[in-house]
Write a protein that holds these residues in place. Structure first.
Motif, short mmCIF file in Angstrom:
data_model
loop_
_atom_site.label_atom_id
_atom_site.label_comp_id
_atom_site.label_asym_id
_atom_site.label_seq_id
_atom_site.Cartn_x
_atom_site.Cartn_y
_atom_site.Cartn_z
N ALA A 1 -54.38 -5.74 -3.78
CA ALA A 1 -53.94 -6.54 -4.94
C ALA A 1 -54.83 -6.25 -6.14
CB ALA A 1 -53.96 -8.02 -4.59
N HIS A 2 -54.82 -4.99 -6.57
CA HIS A 2 -55.61 -4.55 -7.72
C HIS A 2 -54.75 -4.51 -8.98
CE1 HIS A 2 -58.93 -1.52 -9.15
NE2 HIS A 2 -59.10 -2.72 -9.64
N ALA A 3 -53.52 -4.07 -8.80
CA ALA A 3 -52.52 -4.07 -9.87
C ALA A 3 -51.15 -4.00 -9.20
CB ALA A 3 -52.72 -2.88 -10.81
N LEU A 4 -50.11 -4.30 -9.96
CA LEU A 4 -48.76 -4.27 -9.41
C LEU A 4 -48.22 -2.84 -9.51
CD1 LEU A 4 -46.74 -6.34 -8.23
CD2 LEU A 4 -45.70 -6.43 -10.51
N PRO A 5 -47.85 -2.23 -8.38
CA PRO A 5 -47.29 -0.87 -8.42
C PRO A 5 -45.99 -0.83 -9.23
CG PRO A 5 -47.77 -1.57 -6.15
CD PRO A 5 -47.88 -2.78 -7.01
N LYS A 6 -45.70 0.33 -9.78
CA LYS A 6 -44.46 0.48 -10.56
C LYS A 6 -43.23 0.17 -9.71
CE LYS A 6 -46.05 3.83 -14.01
NZ LYS A 6 -45.86 5.20 -14.57
N ALA A 7 -43.30 0.52 -8.43
CA ALA A 7 -42.16 0.29 -7.55
C ALA A 7 -41.86 -1.20 -7.35
CB ALA A 7 -42.40 0.95 -6.19
N TYR A 8 -42.84 -2.05 -7.66
CA TYR A 8 -42.67 -3.49 -7.48
C TYR A 8 -42.64 -4.23 -8.83
CZ TYR A 8 -43.27 -3.25 -2.41
OH TYR A 8 -43.11 -2.99 -1.08
N LYS A 9 -42.30 -3.53 -9.89
CA LYS A 9 -42.22 -4.18 -11.19
C LYS A 9 -41.28 -5.38 -11.12
CE LYS A 9 -41.26 -3.36 -16.08
NZ LYS A 9 -40.75 -2.40 -17.10
N ASP A 10 -41.76 -6.53 -11.59
CA ASP A 10 -41.00 -7.79 -11.58
C ASP A 10 -40.74 -8.30 -10.15
OD1 ASP A 10 -40.80 -7.70 -14.39
OD2 ASP A 10 -39.04 -6.39 -14.25
N ARG A 11 -41.47 -7.76 -9.18
CA ARG A 11 -41.32 -8.22 -7.79
C ARG A 11 -42.70 -8.49 -7.18
NH1 ARG A 11 -38.73 -4.72 -3.96
NH2 ARG A 11 -39.53 -2.90 -5.10
N ARG A 12 -43.52 -9.21 -7.90
CA ARG A 12 -44.90 -9.43 -7.49
C ARG A 12 -45.00 -10.11 -6.13
NH1 ARG A 12 -46.17 -13.25 -10.37
NH2 ARG A 12 -46.71 -14.75 -8.74
N VAL A 13 -44.17 -11.13 -5.92
CA VAL A 13 -44.23 -11.88 -4.66
C VAL A 13 -43.89 -10.96 -3.48
CG1 VAL A 13 -43.22 -13.77 -3.32
CG2 VAL A 13 -43.76 -14.10 -5.75
N GLU A 14 -42.95 -10.06 -3.67
CA GLU A 14 -42.61 -9.12 -2.61
C GLU A 14 -43.78 -8.19 -2.30
OE1 GLU A 14 -38.80 -7.11 -2.92
OE2 GLU A 14 -38.08 -8.72 -4.24
N TYR A 15 -44.52 -7.81 -3.33
CA TYR A 15 -45.69 -6.94 -3.08
C TYR A 15 -46.77 -7.71 -2.32
CZ TYR A 15 -49.55 -3.71 -3.80
OH TYR A 15 -50.62 -2.85 -3.61
N ILE A 16 -46.97 -8.97 -2.65
CA ILE A 16 -47.93 -9.77 -1.89
C ILE A 16 -47.47 -9.90 -0.44
CG2 ILE A 16 -49.04 -12.03 -1.68
CD1 ILE A 16 -50.05 -10.35 -4.02
N ASP A 17 -46.16 -10.06 -0.23
CA ASP A 17 -45.63 -10.07 1.14
C ASP A 17 -46.01 -8.79 1.87
OD1 ASP A 17 -44.45 -12.55 0.74
OD2 ASP A 17 -42.46 -11.71 0.28
N GLU A 18 -45.87 -7.66 1.20
CA GLU A 18 -46.22 -6.36 1.79
C GLU A 18 -47.71 -6.31 2.16
OE1 GLU A 18 -45.66 -2.05 2.58
OE2 GLU A 18 -44.29 -3.75 2.44
N ILE A 19 -48.55 -6.80 1.27
CA ILE A 19 -50.00 -6.81 1.53
C ILE A 19 -50.31 -7.68 2.75
CG2 ILE A 19 -52.22 -7.63 0.66
CD1 ILE A 19 -51.31 -6.72 -2.14
N VAL A 20 -49.75 -8.88 2.76
CA VAL A 20 -50.09 -9.87 3.78
C VAL A 20 -49.48 -9.54 5.14
CG1 VAL A 20 -49.67 -12.28 4.43
CG2 VAL A 20 -50.49 -11.74 2.13
N ASN A 21 -48.25 -9.06 5.14
CA ASN A 21 -47.52 -8.88 6.41
C ASN A 21 -47.60 -7.47 6.98
OD1 ASN A 21 -46.59 -11.59 6.30
ND2 ASN A 21 -44.92 -10.98 4.94
N VAL A 22 -47.92 -6.49 6.14
CA VAL A 22 -47.94 -5.10 6.60
C VAL A 22 -49.32 -4.47 6.45
CG1 VAL A 22 -46.93 -2.80 6.32
CG2 VAL A 22 -45.49 -4.83 6.04
N MET A 23 -49.86 -4.50 5.23
CA MET A 23 -51.10 -3.77 4.97
C MET A 23 -52.30 -4.35 5.70
SD MET A 23 -50.93 -2.72 0.93
CE MET A 23 -49.57 -1.77 0.25
N ILE A 24 -52.54 -5.64 5.55
CA ILE A 24 -53.72 -6.24 6.18
C ILE A 24 -53.68 -6.10 7.70
CG2 ILE A 24 -54.93 -8.42 6.61
CD1 ILE A 24 -54.51 -9.13 3.68
N PRO A 25 -52.55 -6.38 8.37
CA PRO A 25 -52.53 -6.17 9.82
C PRO A 25 -52.81 -4.73 10.23
CG PRO A 25 -50.70 -7.57 9.17
CD PRO A 25 -51.32 -7.06 7.90
N LYS A 26 -52.27 -3.76 9.50
CA LYS A 26 -52.49 -2.35 9.83
C LYS A 26 -53.95 -1.96 9.62
CE LYS A 26 -51.29 1.94 10.75
NZ LYS A 26 -50.94 2.34 12.14
#
Length: 412
Positions: free
Chosen positions: A182-207
């Motif tokens: 969670a350093h900056a919002l990727p271009k692929a997630y523009k206007d979808r910040r909550v979805e990116y946090i979901d990705e961090i919490v549910n996919v990235m941190i567990p991996k």
């Protein structure tokens, strides 16, 4: 292997019993021994004392430190050392009047670094970072925290963290890794910040936890980046995997990030250029270390952390570089200590304490680093002949380090 260092003009930061941190008035005290000796055994400090009490000691090598000062190596608890390329054009843009936020809005900033890093292979990234790491070691840093955060995809973040893991294995310097998806919002997630946090919490941190690639989690809690609620979600996710938090807060605005960090047992809250009385109050009695990054303030021409208000309120304070390509392209802890004295009105004693024992606390390593204490790591700075330790921050444009010892051995 035993190394005896004799005739030390002054041995600084001598702590006969290990301490975790110093706060308030305690930071003004920097205990030392004049005309001292120090014995290293392999990678640890074995003993020390005054020259008139030096017993007969067998050592494999002896170093005469006449006229020279020894202190613990610097601890840099906040860096972004793994990055690809540089961002010197943004430096020029700021000279022409663009703000940090304006540069980010036109495609520069963290997202620019992410594009470069995603296009860089892992071996090249490792070699670029190793060069920077060797430089900061020569400048006296003996322990360092390194964040991810220029990947912003699972694969690129994993690549960064693998580089950090390899550096841990290959280098004598002590390294801690922090996941900063969670350093900056990727271009692929523009206007979808909550979805990116979901990705961090549910996919990235567990991996990342599964592969044991990080020691801490982090988030850039700031207007235009990530909200307090986003940061809390990341901290809570980190706790599930035994990954404590170290949080970016209050760089440009006070939005409640410090309170959230304290409530979620963050090890440190870092930046703190903008502080309110409420922010200072919430830190009182907590176990969270405030961390100032004065070379970032120098480079961006933004306010400096109000160190006097923090320390005079009875709080601790640590110092770090924030080494990164956009806002602090320097890992020189000597400059950081000087800026703390020159711009933040810290005394040399407070600044050295903040860059050693308190910085070690902010990395979670105060049991092993940050002071001259029997049984701690033999990570040391041996200065050139200098008149006093106050000369180190005073002579801010010069390097007065003669040798750096990491794990009991002088580095090349």
């Amino acid at each position: 292997m035993k190394t005896l260092i004799t005739n030390i003009k002054e041995l600084l930061q001598v702590r006969h019993t290990s301490i975790d941190k110093l706060q308030g008035q305690e930071m003004k005290d920097l205990p030392s021994i004049k005309n001292a000796w120090l014995l290293l055994h392999d990678d640890l400090i074995e003993d020390f004392g005054t020259m008139d009490s030096l017993p007969f000691l067998e050592a494999d090598s002896t170093i005469d430190a006449t006229g020279k000062i020894i202190l613990p190596s610097w601890v840099d608890s906040h860096t972004h050392l793994v990055y690809a390329g540089n961002r010197e054009q943004e430096f020029v843009d700021r000279i022409h009047g663009l703000t940090y936020e304006e540069i980010a809005n036109k495609g520069g900033g963290i997202v620019n670094s992410a594009q470069k890093l995603q296009a860089t292979d892992e071996e090249s990234l490792y070699q670029q970072t190793l060069t920077r790491l060797k430089e900061v070691m020569r400048l006296g840093t003996g322990a360092i925290e390194i964040k991810s955060g220029y990947g912003l995809t699972l694969d690129a973040e994993l690549k960064m963290l693998r580089v950090i893991k390899r550096l841990k294995q290959d280098s004598p310097i002590h390294i801690k890794a922090t996941f900063l998806g969670a350093h900056a919002l990727p271009k692929a997630y523009k206007d979808r910040r909550v979805e990116y946090i979901d990705e961090i919490v549910n996919v990235m941190i567990p991996k990342i936890a599964e592969e044991q690639l990080a020691d801490y989690v982090d988030a850039f809690c700031e207007k235009g980046y990530f909200t307090v609620e986003d940061s809390v979600r990341i901290m809570e996710a980190g706790k599930k995997y035994n990954l404590p938090a170290k949080i970016h807060v209050n760089q440009f605005n006070s939005i409640g990030g410090i309170k959230a960090g304290v409530e979620n047992s963050a090890l440190s809250v870092d930046h703190l250029e903008v502080m309110t009385p409420e922010d200072i109050e919430v830190l009182k009695g907590s176990d969270t270390m405030p961390v100032a990054l004065p070379s970032c303030s120098l480079f961006l021409s933004i306010p400096y952390t109000p160190a006097r208000e923090i320390i005079d309120a009875g709080l601790p304070l640590a110092l770090a570089t924030d080494y990164n390509p956009g806002s602090t392209p320097s890992g020189n802890m000597n400059l950081v200590v000087s800026l703390a004295c020159i711009k933040m009105r810290m005394t040399p004693e407070e600044a050295i304490n903040a860059a050693t024992i308190n910085a070690a606390y902010a990395m979670g390593i105060s049991k092993t680093h940050g002071s001259i204490t029997k049984g701690k790591k033999a990570n040391l700075i041996l200065t050139e002949p200098i008149p006093s330790y106050g000369f180190l921050p005073y002579s801010f444009g010069s390097n007065h380090i003669e040798s750096v010892f990491l794990e009991g051995k002088p580095i090349n």
